[in-house]
Design an enzyme around this catalytic site. Structure first.
Site, PDB file in Angstrom:
ATOM      1  CB  VAL B  14      -0.954   0.006   1.271  1.00  0.00           C
ATOM      2  CG1 VAL B  14      -1.697   1.307   1.294  1.00  0.00           C
ATOM      3  CG2 VAL B  14      -1.830  -1.185   1.299  1.00  0.00           C
ATOM      4  CD  GLU B 128     -14.124   4.832   0.468  1.00  0.00           C
ATOM      5  OE1 GLU B 128     -14.872   5.598   0.492  1.00  0.00           O
ATOM      6  OE2 GLU B 128     -14.775   3.575   0.588  1.00  0.00           O
ATOM      7  CE  LYS B 204     -10.900  -5.548   4.502  1.00  0.00           C
ATOM      8  NZ  LYS B 204     -10.863  -6.649   3.368  1.00  0.00           N
ATOM      9  N   GLY B 301      -5.500  -4.702  -3.163  1.00  0.00           N
ATOM     10  CA  GLY B 301      -4.516  -4.819  -4.444  1.00  0.00           C
ATOM     11  C   GLY B 301      -3.770  -3.281  -4.017  1.00  0.00           C
TER      12      GLY B 301
HETATM   13  N1  LIG Z   1      -2.549  -4.897   0.547  1.00  0.00           N
HETATM   14  C1  LIG Z   1      -3.683  -4.598   0.307  1.00  0.00           C
HETATM   15  O1  LIG Z   1      -4.413  -4.934  -0.709  1.00  0.00           O
HETATM   16  C2  LIG Z   1      -4.488  -3.731   1.340  1.00  0.00           C
HETATM   17  C3  LIG Z   1      -5.659  -3.412   1.236  1.00  0.00           C
HETATM   18  C4  LIG Z   1      -6.430  -2.564   2.100  1.00  0.00           C
HETATM   19  C5  LIG Z   1      -5.815  -2.339   3.259  1.00  0.00           C
HETATM   20  N2  LIG Z   1      -4.665  -2.661   3.475  1.00  0.00           N
HETATM   21  C6  LIG Z   1      -3.968  -2.454   4.864  1.00  0.00           C
HETATM   22  O2  LIG Z   1      -2.865  -1.556   4.414  1.00  0.00           O
HETATM   23  C7  LIG Z   1      -1.913  -1.851   5.508  1.00  0.00           C
HETATM   24  C8  LIG Z   1      -0.555  -2.056   4.743  1.00  0.00           C
HETATM   25  O3  LIG Z   1      -0.790  -3.487   4.000  1.00  0.00           O
HETATM   26  P1  LIG Z   1       0.335  -3.878   3.062  1.00  0.00           P
HETATM   27  O4  LIG Z   1      -0.457  -4.818   2.301  1.00  0.00           O
HETATM   28  O5  LIG Z   1       0.966  -2.723   2.513  1.00  0.00           O
HETATM   29  O6  LIG Z   1       1.236  -4.502   4.054  1.00  0.00           O
HETATM   30  P2  LIG Z   1       2.955  -4.894   3.883  1.00  0.00           P
HETATM   31  O7  LIG Z   1       3.240  -4.966   2.257  1.00  0.00           O
HETATM   32  O8  LIG Z   1       3.227  -5.791   4.707  1.00  0.00           O
HETATM   33  O9  LIG Z   1       3.790  -3.618   4.332  1.00  0.00           O
HETATM   34  C9  LIG Z   1       3.729  -3.107   5.705  1.00  0.00           C
HETATM   35  C10 LIG Z   1       4.635  -1.954   5.623  1.00  0.00           C
HETATM   36  O10 LIG Z   1       4.385  -1.351   6.984  1.00  0.00           O
HETATM   37  C11 LIG Z   1       5.675  -1.342   7.581  1.00  0.00           C
HETATM   38  N3  LIG Z   1       5.738  -1.725   9.107  1.00  0.00           N
HETATM   39  C12 LIG Z   1       5.090  -2.685   9.636  1.00  0.00           C
HETATM   40  N4  LIG Z   1       5.243  -2.697  11.009  1.00  0.00           N
HETATM   41  C13 LIG Z   1       5.792  -1.427  11.162  1.00  0.00           C
HETATM   42  C14 LIG Z   1       6.155  -0.636  12.471  1.00  0.00           C
HETATM   43  N5  LIG Z   1       6.075  -1.217  13.737  1.00  0.00           N
HETATM   44  N6  LIG Z   1       7.039   0.409  12.294  1.00  0.00           N
HETATM   45  C15 LIG Z   1       7.325   1.058  11.096  1.00  0.00           C
HETATM   46  N7  LIG Z   1       6.923   0.407   9.878  1.00  0.00           N
HETATM   47  C16 LIG Z   1       6.259  -0.810   9.948  1.00  0.00           C
HETATM   48  C17 LIG Z   1       6.735  -2.401   6.937  1.00  0.00           C
HETATM   49  O11 LIG Z   1       8.070  -2.152   6.900  1.00  0.00           O
HETATM   50  P3  LIG Z   1       9.076  -3.181   6.389  1.00  0.00           P
HETATM   51  O12 LIG Z   1       8.905  -2.957   4.827  1.00  0.00           O
HETATM   52  O13 LIG Z   1      10.305  -2.421   6.837  1.00  0.00           O
HETATM   53  O14 LIG Z   1       8.912  -4.674   7.125  1.00  0.00           O
HETATM   54  C18 LIG Z   1       5.945  -2.350   5.573  1.00  0.00           C
HETATM   55  O15 LIG Z   1       6.769  -1.479   4.645  1.00  0.00           O
HETATM   56  C19 LIG Z   1      -2.164  -2.875   6.415  1.00  0.00           C
HETATM   57  O16 LIG Z   1      -2.833  -2.345   7.539  1.00  0.00           O
HETATM   58  C20 LIG Z   1      -3.369  -3.621   5.529  1.00  0.00           C
HETATM   59  O17 LIG Z   1      -4.195  -4.192   6.565  1.00  0.00           O
HETATM   60  C21 LIG Z   1      -4.064  -3.371   2.805  1.00  0.00           C
END
Ligand SMILES: NC(=O)c1ccc[n+]([C@@H]2O[C@H](COP(=O)([O-])OP(=O)(O)OC[C@H]3O[C@@H](n4cnc5c(N)ncnc54)[C@H](OP(=O)(O)O)[C@@H]3O)[C@@H](O)[C@H]2O)c1
Ligand SMILES: NC(=O)c1ccc[n+]([C@@H]2O[C@H](COP(=O)([O-])OP(=O)(O)OC[C@H]3O[C@@H](n4cnc5c(N)ncnc54)[C@H](OP(=O)(O)O)[C@@H]3O)[C@@H](O)[C@H]2O)c1
Lengths: 404, 404
Positions: B14, B128, B204, B301
């Site tokens: 994201v 959102e 959600k 996504g």
């Molecule tokens: N992926 C989707 O399609 C989607 C859709 C809607 C909502 N979301 C929500 O959006 C959020 C991010 O999702 P994502 O898919 O992008 O996850 P991700 O790919 O696992 O990325 C998470 C990011 O957060 C960082 N992070 C985690 N814990 C942290 C901490 N304690 N301090 C600082 N940085 C930290 C990680 O750092 P490192 O890279 O250094 O490990 C990584 O860059 C989540 O809450 C998820 O539920 C995701």
């Protein structure tokens, strides 16, 4: 308390729906707007047909009388055709009044001119009701998808045509029989030409094109065709290939041109428009960042259309957002119909004797002609199959097993 | 030119999507906001994994460093889990910064507290992205359905579960095989527990409940169950009755209680959730005036989620509405994929020899295993059947005749 005074043009299906909704939702409107909403006057063509209980509301067939009402904040247009509506709305804007319109034919042709005039005069225009009635497609495109660009719009925009196509396919009716059914149910006008020849959907496509692309499609890139030539044989044939006829308006932007095709197409099950049946409308918007977003709902009718008008009113008058929720004494349990089409089941219970049940439930449903008559028996069988269903939810089953 | 400075928490799927979208949409954002949007800093957990081209962007794993950046207008939260996100967002609000979050787990649990704090401090919250990614359900409920009351919400809110159920049904895979496929395609996490056990959808549902009803469902009226017990035998059995398993979150308001059930249900073809397949999400909202409105789209996504974040940004910062459309040199014809699932046909031409064609087209499709290999041949047969199809549109056919 401050007041918002409204002049209403037309007191047919939509006009009456708007009036009733203002009355029923008065409390909510006051909470949202901090103002009372008051219907000041109503213009009709034939005054003898009408009566309005509340004697403080002016009922007139004389537009001069309506326009001489003082302190009107919003004019709501629920009359038919381009004129005299266009003249009235121009005049309202000139007077510094906000306008809201449900009149798609008018807005399809004069929307741009009215928008420019409104900008000039610093008033707002609401026209959510012109497309898809209660489906908030206009506001979604204007407010919620501002960074996204619209690549293409595909919509089932006319409930009557869609109703006819569904009836033909599901009930094996001829075009004429299905049209008659639609008229009896009040979906089609006595003169249904605009619906079945595609013009109503075309008007809506023009409104969407102007909103998404700032102008109408060029005439040389426009195709308009209704559903009148579709035969039951064609429907059956394509049904056997899992394809369904839908009357779809498609608006596409390519460099230097906007093309618009409003015509029957064949849709396969993977497309979100495939399962949009009967009086439902739906609009699939392909966007550059979010991908395809589809909105579906009732595209016509007294209350869905009034809903669009009233939500426009709140948007026009109030930019601060209020909570959606509120403690509301009016929402009684009875108002929540049981879902007919979702049957929750408990998976812990395995199906015990599938063959036996299939013999009872499955094949019976496949051959049962009148499922309603069978419903009690079916319910008992279903209980055996499904184990722990909540009883009130089972009522859907007699329909849910109807084989198409 | 004025600038909006952003601090971004997280640089995974994201976070990266948001950064790229800010870059790609810079021009559009400037038009909408009258300001440049600038990424000032990014917080990550493991700084060694990351590199950001633009050296003016602070990349740090030290939250103090991030929070000491001056003039931050918006903090965007794209990290995982309740903490440290909650502390960071509270701190941001205390500093008078707007916040936007994609973190549903955090917002499900602390949304109300953050909303109160934000009201107190006069800043805004965009969330959102927490539900349905690019589907604008949150803004639709908050802004477009203000007079309508929400009677019930039913949603397919988890793309991974939905993908698994679709794969099992359409490809005959076992649960484990389908899960593996979802993981390979990047839909499921390596630890997919939140998805398949229903917690992600439950989070959600909590967000939606708080938005629609001002509070969460009571625990004694909450049911949570994932899809792990569903067998291919059950799927096949109910398929034969035209029923499909969907993992549905349902939130209903009744007098004095809000109930929430997140569990697999059987859905019949008449319900708009029936045809929501694979990674699609959809939310059906039953309203008091407009009836049932359903929104469907990609629920996860990189770009759909970034879309939600960026549209929130525009909403937070800008209350005057700008035209949706604009002359845009970037929208090239190539960007518009041909619709795979809508085949326009000319009805004037009658089908000439249905039996012959059915023999060629129909039965071939029914038995063809690899339809792509057959596509050219199919196209020729289809041309015979359909008469005057526009050639570029025919490419959908090899899929559209796939029999489920
Ligand atoms: N992926 C989707 O399609 C989607 C859709 C809607 C909502 N979301 C929500 O959006 C959020 C991010 O999702 P994502 O898919 O992008 O996850 P991700 O790919 O696992 O990325 C998470 C990011 O957060 C960082 N992070 C985690 N814990 C942290 C901490 N304690 N301090 C600082 N940085 C930290 C990680 O750092 P490192 O890279 O250094 O490990 C990584 O860059 C989540 O809450 C998820 O539920 C995701
Ligand atoms: N019905 C829907 O579901 C729906 C949905 C979306 C949009 N719309 C649009 O909303 C508008 C109203 O539709 P409707 O279904 O309410 O139509 P309707 O039932 O036929 O009512 C039309 C009303 O307009 C009045 N009227 C017509 N011409 C007039 C004139 N020259 N001067 C003054 N009053 C005039 C009529 O007066 P009399 O009663 O005295 O004849 C009648 O009260 C139309 O533009 C329609 O396209 C309708």
């Amino acid at each position: 308390m401050d007041v918002i005074r409204i002049a209403l043009l037309g007191y047919g299906t939509v006009g009456k729906g708007v009036h009733q909704t203002i009355q029923l939702q008065q409390e909510r409107l006051q909470t949202l707007l901090g103002k009372r909403v008051e219907l000041a006057g109503v213009l009709v063509k034939n005054i003898n047909k009408h009566h309005i209980e509340d004697s403080s509301v002016l009922l007139t067939d004389n537009c001069e009388e309506l326009f001489s009402l003082g302190n009107i904040h919003v004019v709501i247009d629920a009359i038919v055709g381009r004129e005299p509506g266009f003249s009235y709305l121009k005049r309202a804007i000139q007077n510094g009044t906000h306008i809201i319109t449900a009149n798609k034919e008018l807005f399809a042709h004069h929307g741009r001119e009215l928008k420019s005039l409104a900008d000039e005069k610093g008033v707002s225009i609401g026209y959510e009701a012109t497309v898809g009635a209660g489906i908030p497609i206009i506001q979604t495109l204007s407010k919620l998808l501002q960074v996204n660009k619209v690549k293409r719009i595909q919509g089932i925009l006319n409930g009557t045509s869609n109703f006819i196509l569904s009836s033909m396919r599901e009930k094996g009716l001829s075009f004429q029989e299905a049209l008659k059914e639609a008229q009896e149910k009040g979906y089609a006008e006595s003169d249904p030409g605009n619906d079945i020849e595609g013009r109503d959907a075309y008007f809506k496509a023009l409104v969407l094109s102007d909103l998404a692309y700032g102008k109408k499609p060029e005439e040389e890139h426009t195709l308009l065709k209704g559903i009148t030539d579709i035969t039951i044989e064609q429907i059956n044939y394509f049904s056997s290939l899992n394809l369904r006829f839908k009357h779809v308006a498609e608006i596409v932007k390519a460099p230097g041109k906007i093309s618009c095709a409003v015509r029957p197409v064949l849709v396969s099950p993977e497309h979100p428009l495939y399962q949009v049946e009967y009086e439902q409308n739906a609009i699939a918007v392909e966007t550059t960042i979010a991908g395809r977003i589809t909105l579906q709902g009732l595209g016509a009718g007294m209350y869905p259309t009034a809903s669009a008008v009233i939500e426009d009113l709140v948007q026009l008058e109030n930019q601060h957002s209020q909570p959606v929720w509120r403690e509301d004494v009016h929402l009684e349990a009875e108002e929540i119909e049981q879902s007919l089409w979702i049957l929750p089941i408990r998976l812990e219970k395995q199906l015990k004797d599938k063959k036996k049940i299939l013999g009872k439930l499955g094949s019976k449903c496949l051959i049962a002609k009148n499922l309603d008559e069978e419903s009690l028996e079916l319910r008992d069988h279903a209980l055996e199959v499904l184990g722990g269903i909540d009883l009130p939810q089972i009522q859907g089953l007699q329909k849910s097993v109807k084989i198409s």
